[in-house]
Design a protein around this motif. Structure first.
Motif, mmCIF file in Angstrom:
data_model
loop_
_atom_site.group_PDB
_atom_site.id
_atom_site.type_symbol
_atom_site.label_atom_id
_atom_site.label_comp_id
_atom_site.label_asym_id
_atom_site.label_seq_id
_atom_site.Cartn_x
_atom_site.Cartn_y
_atom_site.Cartn_z
ATOM 1 N N THR A 54 2.282 8.676 10.250
ATOM 2 C CA THR A 54 2.352 7.920 9.005
ATOM 3 C C THR A 54 2.625 8.873 7.850
ATOM 4 N N PRO A 77 0.370 4.937 -2.212
ATOM 5 C CA PRO A 77 -0.877 4.182 -2.413
ATOM 6 C C PRO A 77 -1.376 4.196 -3.849
ATOM 7 N N HIS A 100 -7.161 0.465 12.724
ATOM 8 C CA HIS A 100 -7.067 0.493 11.275
ATOM 9 C C HIS A 100 -6.667 1.921 10.883
ATOM 10 N N PRO A 101 -5.498 2.118 10.309
ATOM 11 C CA PRO A 101 -5.055 3.495 10.026
ATOM 12 C C PRO A 101 -6.042 4.276 9.176
ATOM 13 N N ALA A 102 -6.724 3.601 8.277
ATOM 14 C CA ALA A 102 -7.644 4.332 7.393
ATOM 15 C C ALA A 102 -8.922 4.723 8.104
ATOM 16 N N ARG A 103 -9.301 3.975 9.160
ATOM 17 C CA ARG A 103 -10.567 4.245 9.832
ATOM 18 C C ARG A 103 -10.394 4.938 11.182
ATOM 19 N N ASN A 135 0.809 -1.220 0.000
ATOM 20 C CA ASN A 135 0.000 0.000 0.000
ATOM 21 C C ASN A 135 0.841 1.268 0.000
ATOM 22 N N SER A 184 -4.856 -5.603 8.123
ATOM 23 C CA SER A 184 -4.632 -4.156 7.960
ATOM 24 C C SER A 184 -4.660 -3.431 9.299
ATOM 25 N N TYR A 208 3.393 8.548 3.160
ATOM 26 C CA TYR A 208 3.749 7.666 2.057
ATOM 27 C C TYR A 208 5.235 7.336 2.173
ATOM 28 N N ASN A 262 2.768 2.668 2.335
ATOM 29 C CA ASN A 262 2.698 3.493 3.541
ATOM 30 C C ASN A 262 3.857 3.209 4.487
#
Length: 1197
Positions: A1039, A1174, A1084-1087, A1022, A1068, A1041, A1024
């Motif tokens: 975090t 990503p 969850h890093p995205a959530r 991904n 994840s 990229y 990251n």
């Protein structure tokens, strides 16, 4: 009484010696443990080891010893515990040091033993024996047996695996013998007896000590033979073992246990009296110099008294403290363990470098003298030889503050309970910074005048004037400092005691500070200004004293100011090496000059900060002092005072004279002042000499000589190539060459040994000789590992054919039923690395046995990246390096433990603890972070001793340094196995870097808003990057990229010390372990859906994940701990045999995790660095890409 008379009293009191009763300490036991080449009794309860005696021991009819966990040595096989626990004498022959139901299965307790005929052990044994029997002829033992029970506990159930709160006993038995007699020497160290009874059935029984022949056979029946009890059934007799004696030395007991040709019974030592302890003159009964912080200080028999305070106006004379030769009594190097902070404390005694070279710093050389040995730091380093640090390297200090301090007239003190103290020194200019946290506003402003609270580190690392040395150069980092501050005119007193415990594994100086007393109040909102001051340090044998009077200005909130004064007096005690006579030539007095003093109390963050510049030099080094000293010695002081009092004009003229003085450029006045091959740098009021490149100062500190070259490091040696030989640096410009295993020669020319001798492989196999090793491979038609071959089908073929046999044949061959999986085999009959289900389209990787590798299964339409494992087992034979052990197939945990990397195999999710072993041994290194490249099977690590990043093949091979420059404290490290790059954090440079796996193409990607970056991990598919910053003021997890763009904070609340990070690609989930909050959490890093996994963990450092489990290393438990992420509880624990701090940990997958990114193919089309994102990739240039044709492209494709 004038200052001169008081000064003579100071000198007279320093010359007096105070007798004291010496109590044996743990450090004064006979040497034990791995460094003494001891054997280790198997851990557990009631374990016994039969020791065949190499030379006879005269103890009744003993010809062998049975060493037992339970604190005794038996002359025959011991009977069951129920027959002897709580009983003395037992039915069998026994020497009981402390016999009870003891246990070492918790990994903390140990039982060491050895037979020893070394001169050092025999000499010490003779000293104890001859002191215990002063009327007998002196004896000289010829051989000895040494048994040491270390930190043994009682056998009992325990709710936790760490055993932190258990009481533990430590004691030692030495059996020393000569041809006509044997003696038992029992040593009970101070604090070594913490319990006096052990469980026996439903009750507790007292432990015992003594000697017994056991039962003897009569004509008709057996009866109890001779015995001798040294303790009774009263527990007080056990506690007396460490407090009394029969040898003249408290805690040491000596017994004659056998004589030839006649012997009746055990005879005890004859010296039971102890010398009377001396107290200061006039001290009342019960005087305790350990608790009277304001009383005189005792060290090495020298009593120090301070002259009483006298207001300014009198002339202070400097009385040098006379040198007192000091000869230690026990001829060896003693190591004193500190169980809380893993820093060894050394003291010099007699001995030679041959036996004690390892006691010196790895950056020091050992030198023998007529009376003993000393350690000396090598060129480029400074210190006392026991501890050496690199010249010019910034120095950090960490510690805790304890105590109680009253403010003003307040009856209630402010308590300090483990407040953090941190300091940082820019060594090249002597600038020091100190910060103490959690200081409430009720006391914070009133501590501002005490800049010297952390000023000792300024003295330790002060900028040195030519010919003078700072504190660390003279005494190293292990010393005790006690200071008394008297505030005027209120006479408030504050005592400061600091224990400096040396440099830890992070190269930080460790200190413990205690404050007791009262300080005058400084109102809230007031600020303090401290003018520059000077302090005279007086040096003698193992003792340094200083005193000064300091003014400070308090600016009150209403705009008014007050000038206040306090007097500062301190002593510093330390252990020096007495054998090097040149060390006695140190200057008796030096002056510490402190200026640019800055103090501030930050009420919002409850922090107090100090900063100052420090310089050490001549007491006559200041301009004003030069004039006063000159006038004093020329008899003109009174003349000057007369004019200063009588003539205002003269005073103005005198001031103008001082103001008109300008700095003399000594470098221009005398271009050769620094000698040949040296550069002179002028500084205000002084100058500094520095050697040219390639040179260093000789032992005189003034002459520049050629710098020794480490030919092994530089690659200028004459040894054979690294694949065949090893170069070992031996100091100076010397080195030795030696051939690696599998080769023969003198090290400069090494030839391969042909291991393919008849019988090496199976008769149906072919042996292939390789450089330094060999392989065996079964002939065509045979199957096996080459060491055993058999005809017939392979496992894969049997598996496949058994399934096909049950199928029906159609027009295009056998067709298995729908839903049936059929394995595929290669041309050699081995399982193909990738197996697929013909009906569902799922594919996965398998090992050599056809077992699915967890985490590799992919869905229809995609393929996991599986690597060929070949059709036979890996080569079996000698590896290119003896301290690198190839890993067997499967998934493993790799973790760092000081100077080595170890592995624990995983069976499913369970740790196969019995199969754990070191992968790589790097003595004298402190390894922090570890990472694994699943493609090339390489382990990468960071180490901070000589800051570097290195790698080695886990299949056997030479460690290779990848990066050795422009690093200060590399800690966390992570690998992008797809893009073939590595990322790391540097906690001193406060930045994150990336480079190719060979160390080239370095680029800084994050260099702002970082304080203490540590853990770092990658999510290659991904694109990251994740890292933690354990900045105590503002810890956070961030975090970005992989190219450093899109940086953002993920977590910054409810964090303490987020030391470890792990990312599980299947779920994840980003997980972390926090040593401050004692929690393990995931999100969850995205959530951003943060959830708690577990509470109550102790001191986690590194963390990694595999499937449902999270594995972390714990500093308090010295263990790898497994946590079931779904159940939220511990599932297992592994404690290595070596009990020291564990650092980074990572998972070494047998196959790479599934997934791809744009950099995995053709380097993403980039000319240099390809960094995944990503949505694509960024092409970046290294920081030094000048004229290399590099093309940069932003994220995207």
């Amino acid at each position: 009484m004038g200052w001169q008379e008081r000064g003579w009293l100071v000198c007279a009191s320093i010359l007096g010696f105070v007798a004291s009763v010496h109590t044996v300490t743990r450090g004064e036991l006979f040497a034990f443990g791995p460094s003494a080449r001891d054997q280790l009794l198997e851990p557990g309860n009631d374990q016994t080891h039969r020791l065949e005696l190499q030379k006879p021991v005269l103890f009744y009819d003993a010809f062998q010893f049975q060493i037992n966990t339970n604190g005794f040595v038996a002359t025959t096989e011991p009977t069951s515990e129920s027959t002897y626990l709580g009983k003395m004498p037992p039915k069998f022959g026994m020497i009981a040091a402390l016999q009870g139901d003891l246990d070492t299965s918790d990994g903390v307790g140990r039982v060491f033993f050895r037979q020893d005929s070394s001169p050092e052990v025999l000499r010490r044994a003779a000293e104890h024996i001859n002191r215990a029997f002063p009327e007998d002829d002196e004896v000289d033992p010829t051989h000895a047996v040494v048994i040491t029970w270390v930190d043994v506990a009682t056998k009992e159930s325990q709710s936790r695996g760490d055993g932190v709160n258990k009481k533990r006993n430590t004691f030692q038995l030495v059996i020393a013998s000569l041809e006509t007699a044997s003696y038992a020497i029992l040593l009970y160290a101070r604090g070594g007896i913490q319990f006096t009874s052990t469980p026996a059935g439903d009750s507790n029984v007292v432990i015992h000590a003594g000697f017994s022949k056991g039962y003897v056979q009569g004509f008709l029946f057996s009866s109890q033979g001779p015995y001798y009890r040294t303790t009774t059934d009263d527990e007080a007799s056990l506690r007396a073992l460490a407090e009394e004696t029969n040898s003249g030395l408290r805690g040491v007991w000596v017994y004659e246990i056998g004589t030839s040709p006649y012997f009746t019974n055990v005879a005890p030592g004859e010296v039971t009296d102890l010398p009377t302890e001396a107290t200061p003159h006039g001290a009342p009964h019960g005087y305790d110099d350990g608790t009277n912080a304001r009383g005189p200080v005792y060290t090495d028999g020298q009593k120090v008294e301070y002259p009483p305070y006298e207001p300014e106006g009198g002339q202070i004379q400097v009385h040098p403290v006379q040198y007192q030769p000091h000869q230690p009594s026990n001829p060896e190097v003693v190591v004193v363990d500190d169980t809380d902070i893993n820093v060894d404390v050394f003291s010099y005694n007699l001995g030679t470098c041959a036996n004690n070279r390892n006691k010196c710093s790895q950056f020091a050389d050992c030198k023998d003298y007529s009376s003993g040995y000393c350690c000396h730091c090598r060129p480029g380093f400074y210190g006392n030889g026991i501890q050496c640090v690199a010249e010019g390297k910034p120095q950090r200090m960490n510690g805790k503050v304890h105590g109680k301090v009253h403010v003003g007239n307040s009856p209630s003190p402010v308590e300090f309970s483990s407040n953090d103290l941190h300091s940082y020194v820019v060594v090249n200019d002597g600038r020091s910074y100190v910060a103490i946290s959690d200081i409430p506003y009720t006391i914070g402003p009133s501590l501002q005048p005490l800049s010297a609270l952390g000023g000792v580190i300024g003295w330790a690392f002060a900028l040195e004037q030519p010919g003078f040395k700072n504190g660390f150069s003279i005494i190293g980092g292990e010393f005790t400092r006690q200071a008394e501050v008297t505030f005027m005119p209120g006479n408030e007193k504050l005592t400061i005691r600091q224990e400096f415990k040396g440099i830890d594994e992070h190269d930080h100086l460790v200190v413990s500070t205690t404050l007791e007393g009262r300080v005058p109040e400084v109102p809230r909102g007031a600020t303090v200004q401290i003018d520059p001051y000077s302090e005279i340090y007086q040096y003698s044998n193992n003792l340094i004293t200083s005193s000064s009077t300091r003014d400070y200005v308090v600016s009150l909130p209403d705009g008014s100011t007050e000038t206040r004064t306090y007097q500062w007096r301190q002593t510093i005690t330390f252990q020096s090496c007495q054998h090097d006579l040149s060390s006695r030539d140190m200057k008796p007095t030096q002056m510490l000059s402190v200026d640019q003093v800055f103090v501030m109390y930050d009420a919002n963050n409850e922090l107090i900060r100090f900063a100052m510049s420090n310089k050490i030099g001549d007491i006559n080094g200041e301009v004003m002092e030069i004039i006063l000293v000159f006038l004093f010695w020329s008899g003109l002081t009174s003349f000057l005072e007369f004019f200063l009092m009588k003539s205002h004009n003269t005073l103005l003229a005198y001031d103008n004279c001082l103001l008109s003085l300008s700095d003399i450029d000594e470098c221009r006045e005398d271009p050769q002042i620094c000698g040949f091959h040296a550069i002179c740098n002028n500084q205000p009021g002084t100058f500094r000499c520095e050697c040219e490149d390639g040179y260093h100062f000789d032992s005189d500190g003034q002459t520049s000589v050629d710098r020794p070259v480490d030919a092994c490091e530089e690659g200028t040696h004459t040894c054979d190539i690294p694949e065949r030989a090893q170069c070992s640096y031996t100091g100076g410009s010397s080195y030795i060459c030696s051939c690696l295993p599998g080769f023969i020669g003198d090290g400069r020319i090494c030839q391969d040994i042909d291991e393919c001798q008849p019988g090496r492989c199976h008769q149906d196999a072919v042996c292939y000789n390789t450089q330094g090793s060999f392989t065996c491979q079964c002939r065509s038609g045979y199957y096996g590992d080459g060491f055993y071959c058999s005809p017939g089908k392979t496992q894969c073929e049997i598996h496949r054919d058994s399934l096909l046999a049950a199928t029906e044949f159609g027009p295009r061959g056998p067709r298995p039923p729908v839903g049936q999986y059929i394995p595929t085999c290669d041309e050699n009959g081995a399982y193909e690395p990738m197996q697929c289900h013909g009906s569902t389209g799922h594919c996965w990787c398998v090992d050599r046995n056809g077992q699915e590798i967890p985490g590799t299964r992919s869905g229809p339409g995609s393929r996991p990246m599986c690597f060929d494992h070949g059709g036979v087992q890996p080569p079996v034979g000698p590896t290119p390096r003896p301290d690198v052990h190839p890993l067997p197939p499967g998934t493993h945990l790799l973790f760092a433990q000081s100077g080595r990397i170890e592995h624990v195999p995983l069976e499913g999710y369970d740790m196969k603890k019995d199969d754990a072993k070191p992968v790589l041994h790097l003595p004298e290194k402190v390894i922090i972070g570890v990472a694994y490249d699943c493609v090339e099977k390489m382990v990468y690590w960071t180490e901070i001793t000589s800051p570097s990043i290195s790698k080695a093949s886990i299949q056997g091979g030479e460690p290779v340094a990848v990066i050795r420059s422009d690093l200060d404290s590399p800690e966390g490290i992570a690998i992008d196995h797809l893009g073939r790059t590595m990322f790391w954090t540097d906690s001193v440079k406060d930045r994150i870097e990336v480079a190719s796996l060979d160390g080239s193409q370095r680029r800084v990607i994050i260099d702002s808003d970082l304080v203490n970056p540590r853990a770092i991990i990658t999510d290659p598919p991904n694109g990251n990057l994740y890292w933690s910053d354990w900045n105590r003021d503002a810890p956070k997890i961030e975090t970005s990229y992989m190219d450093g763009s899109n940086r953002r904070v993920l977590v910054n609340d409810d964090l303490g010390l987020p030391n470890g990070l792990a990312y599980d690609s299947q779920s994840s989930l980003l997980c972390w372990a926090d040593a401050g909050t004692h929690k393990m959490e995931c999100m969850h890093p995205a959530r951003g859906d943060r959830r708690k996994v577990m509470e109550g963990i102790q001191y986690p450092f590194g963390i990694t994940s595999f499937g449902k489990n999270i594995y972390y290393t714990d500093w308090r438990r010295d263990a790898v701990v497994a946590v079931d992420r779904h159940a939220g509880r511990e599932s297992d624990e592994f404690q290595p045999q070596k009990r020291t701090k564990l650092y980074g940990i990572t998972t070494a997958y047998s196959q790479c995790p599934s997934g791809q990114n744009y950099c995995a193919v053709n380097n993403g089309g980039c000319t240099h660095l390809c960094l995944a994102t990503p949505t694509g990739r960024s092409c970046k240039c290294p920081d030094n890409a000048v004229g290399v044709g590099c093309v940069e492209r932003d994220s995207g494709y």
